[in-house]
Design a protein around this motif. Structure first.
Motif, PDB file in Angstrom:
ATOM      1  N   ALA A  79       0.834  -1.203   0.000  1.00 44.10           N
ATOM      2  CA  ALA A  79       0.000   0.000   0.000  1.00 44.10           C
ATOM      3  C   ALA A  79       0.868   1.251   0.000  1.00 44.10           C
ATOM      4  O   ALA A  79       0.582   2.229  -0.708  1.00 44.10           O
ATOM      5  CB  ALA A  79      -0.930  -0.003   1.211  1.00 44.10           C
ATOM      6  N   SER A  80       1.950   1.252   0.777  1.00 43.25           N
ATOM      7  CA  SER A  80       2.850   2.406   0.815  1.00 43.25           C
ATOM      8  C   SER A  80       3.479   2.650  -0.550  1.00 43.25           C
ATOM      9  O   SER A  80       3.531   3.791  -1.030  1.00 43.25           O
ATOM     10  CB  SER A  80       3.942   2.173   1.861  1.00 43.25           C
ATOM     11  N   PHE A  92       5.237  11.881   1.867  1.00 44.30           N
ATOM     12  CA  PHE A  92       6.500  11.456   2.461  1.00 44.30           C
ATOM     13  C   PHE A  92       6.250  10.129   3.169  1.00 44.30           C
ATOM     14  O   PHE A  92       5.464  10.054   4.115  1.00 44.30           O
ATOM     15  CB  PHE A  92       7.006  12.503   3.455  1.00 44.30           C
ATOM     16  N   THR A  93       6.910   9.060   2.710  1.00 48.30           N
ATOM     17  CA  THR A  93       6.634   7.729   3.240  1.00 48.30           C
ATOM     18  C   THR A  93       7.682   7.316   4.272  1.00 48.30           C
ATOM     19  O   THR A  93       8.888   7.410   4.032  1.00 48.30           O
ATOM     20  CB  THR A  93       6.584   6.683   2.115  1.00 48.30           C
ATOM     21  N   ILE A  94       7.191   6.861   5.411  1.00 49.55           N
ATOM     22  CA  ILE A  94       8.045   6.387   6.502  1.00 49.55           C
ATOM     23  C   ILE A  94       7.626   4.955   6.820  1.00 49.55           C
ATOM     24  O   ILE A  94       6.444   4.695   7.097  1.00 49.55           O
ATOM     25  CB  ILE A  94       7.887   7.249   7.772  1.00 49.55           C
ATOM     26  N   SER A 104      15.122   1.599  -0.366  1.00 51.95           N
ATOM     27  CA  SER A 104      15.227   2.883  -1.051  1.00 51.95           C
ATOM     28  C   SER A 104      13.898   3.327  -1.652  1.00 51.95           C
ATOM     29  O   SER A 104      13.771   4.483  -2.082  1.00 51.95           O
ATOM     30  CB  SER A 104      16.288   2.812  -2.150  1.00 51.95           C
ATOM     31  N   LYS A 105      12.905   2.458  -1.689  1.00 50.97           N
ATOM     32  CA  LYS A 105      11.582   2.809  -2.210  1.00 50.97           C
ATOM     33  C   LYS A 105      10.804   3.697  -1.232  1.00 50.97           C
ATOM     34  O   LYS A 105       9.767   4.259  -1.586  1.00 50.97           O
ATOM     35  CB  LYS A 105      10.773   1.547  -2.494  1.00 50.97           C
ATOM     36  N   PHE A 106      11.298   3.798   0.007  1.00 49.52           N
ATOM     37  CA  PHE A 106      10.655   4.656   1.011  1.00 49.52           C
ATOM     38  C   PHE A 106      11.494   5.914   1.200  1.00 49.52           C
ATOM     39  O   PHE A 106      12.715   5.886   1.024  1.00 49.52           O
ATOM     40  CB  PHE A 106      10.537   3.912   2.350  1.00 49.52           C
ATOM     41  N   ASP A 107      10.851   6.995   1.587  1.00 50.70           N
ATOM     42  CA  ASP A 107      11.614   8.199   1.889  1.00 50.70           C
ATOM     43  C   ASP A 107      12.467   7.989   3.137  1.00 50.70           C
ATOM     44  O   ASP A 107      13.578   8.516   3.238  1.00 50.70           O
ATOM     45  CB  ASP A 107      10.670   9.389   2.088  1.00 50.70           C
ATOM     46  N   ASP A 120      21.442   5.372   3.845  1.00 47.80           N
ATOM     47  CA  ASP A 120      21.325   6.822   3.897  1.00 47.80           C
ATOM     48  C   ASP A 120      19.948   7.282   4.343  1.00 47.80           C
ATOM     49  O   ASP A 120      19.808   8.369   4.912  1.00 47.80           O
ATOM     50  CB  ASP A 120      21.644   7.421   2.521  1.00 47.80           C
ATOM     51  N   ASN A 121      18.902   6.487   4.056  1.00 49.89           N
ATOM     52  CA  ASN A 121      17.539   6.877   4.441  1.00 49.89           C
ATOM     53  C   ASN A 121      17.040   6.054   5.621  1.00 49.89           C
ATOM     54  O   ASN A 121      15.837   5.924   5.823  1.00 49.89           O
ATOM     55  CB  ASN A 121      16.588   6.714   3.250  1.00 49.89           C
ATOM     56  N   VAL A 122      17.976   5.505   6.406  1.00 50.84           N
ATOM     57  CA  VAL A 122      17.615   4.638   7.529  1.00 50.84           C
ATOM     58  C   VAL A 122      17.990   5.317   8.852  1.00 50.84           C
ATOM     59  O   VAL A 122      19.141   5.745   9.036  1.00 50.84           O
ATOM     60  CB  VAL A 122      18.311   3.273   7.429  1.00 50.84           C
TER      61      VAL A 122
END
Length: 317
Positions: A79-80, A92-94, A104-107, A120-122
């Motif tokens: 769904a996200s 903005f997806t968390i 990397s598919k999530f912000d 980097d996004n973790v």
């Protein structure tokens, strides 16, 4: 900003999303989705039009899309990804916990320290996110103070989970815990503030009730107003079963002694988590007696929320 929290309704997942949204000061809606077979067993990238595959016994996800989407658990991942595809940078997806897909598919992805994902996004937190704040505890303590005032000190909060994929809460295990609680009362004349979960089971609750019949206590099994925060606030020490990272982290948000009652089972992640909590001075094993120690309260949710807020603000400039 508008915010959705999307999970499959599991309490441990939902609480983490709510805790983060509250710490960020967002107005949020909780969306509990139900996924259909066979899709619920497949990797997210194999779902075809995921939003149309949600069972209507749960919440349906339709635009307008939120500014911030917080998901937790593998069932919420398709769904996200679909909402991100539909709304792009406007949402903005968390995702909380390590996803079974490309991070990397999530912000932003937020993982507990005992998970291995880094990037980097973790963002990495100690244990699980939660809803506990000093302000909530203060209010809950005032609210429930009168209801426990007749119970002698020390008051011990006992947080009981149950069987899951990693641990077994059998009747023999509950009898062992109940006997240790009786013996502890006989030794130090303490009282107990006890909560169970949906996973505890009726027979185990019956064993517990029988054992505590002649011991000063309060036992909450789901009826009436939930005194959980109040019990945490008013306890002098805590005993927590080992099956729930959430319960352990919430207990450690108090800075009070947290004793872990080990259930049979476990796995590499749980074992690493519990060892780390012991090594950092938050918990000790429950060996039938109360120990005294202190530590800085574990308040990771606010720390993570501060980091997320900086990231959100930088995107708005």
């Amino acid at each position: 900003m508008s915010c959705w929290i999307v999970t499959d309704g599991s309490a441990g997942m939902e609480i983490q999303g709510i805790g983060l949204a509250e710490a960020l000061g967002l107005e949020f809606e909780v969306k509990r989705i139900v996924t259909k077979a066979p899709w619920r067993w497949l990797p997210p990238q194999l779902w075809i039009n995921p939003l149309s595959l949600l069972d209507k016994t749960g919440d349906v996800l339709l635009p307008p899309w939120p500014d911030v989407l917080i998901t937790c658990g593998r069932q919420s991942i398709p769904a996200s990804l679909a909402i991100k595809k539909a709304n792009g940078a406007k949402t903005f997806t968390i995702h909380i916990q390590t996803p079974n897909s490309d991070a990397s598919k999530f912000d932003l992805v937020i993982v507990p320290e005992h998970d291995k994902l880094r990037g980097d996004n973790v963002l990495v937190c100690e244990g699980a996110l939660g809803r506990i704040t000093p302000e909530k505890l203060h209010e809950a303590g005032k609210k429930f103070q009168e209801t426990v005032s007749h119970l002698p000190s020390p008051r011990v909060a006992v947080l009981i989970g149950g069987s899951n994929r990693c641990y077994d809460m059998t009747e023999d295990v509950m009898k062992d815990l109940a006997a240790k609680l009786e013996a502890l009362h006989d030794e130090v004349k303490c009282s107990f503030l006890v909560t169970t979960s949906r996973r505890t089971g009726e027979e185990n609750e019956h064993i517990l009730k029988s054992a505590l019949n002649n011991v000063p206590h309060q036992l909450w099994t789901g009826e009436g107003e939930n005194p959980y925060f109040g019990y945490l606030a008013l306890a002098d020490a805590l005993i927590v079963t080992s099956d729930s990272v959430n319960m352990v982290c919430e207990a450690c948000a108090l800075g009070k002694p947290v004793h872990i009652f080990e259930l049979p089972g476990g796995n590499a992640k749980f074992n690493y988590f519990h060892k780390r909590m012991r090594d950092k001075g938050y918990t000790r094993p429950f060996k039938g007696r109360l120990e005294q120690w202190s530590y800085p309260p574990l308040l990771e949710t606010q720390k993570i929320a501060d980091e997320v807020r900086v990231i959100l603000q930088s995107r708005q400039k």
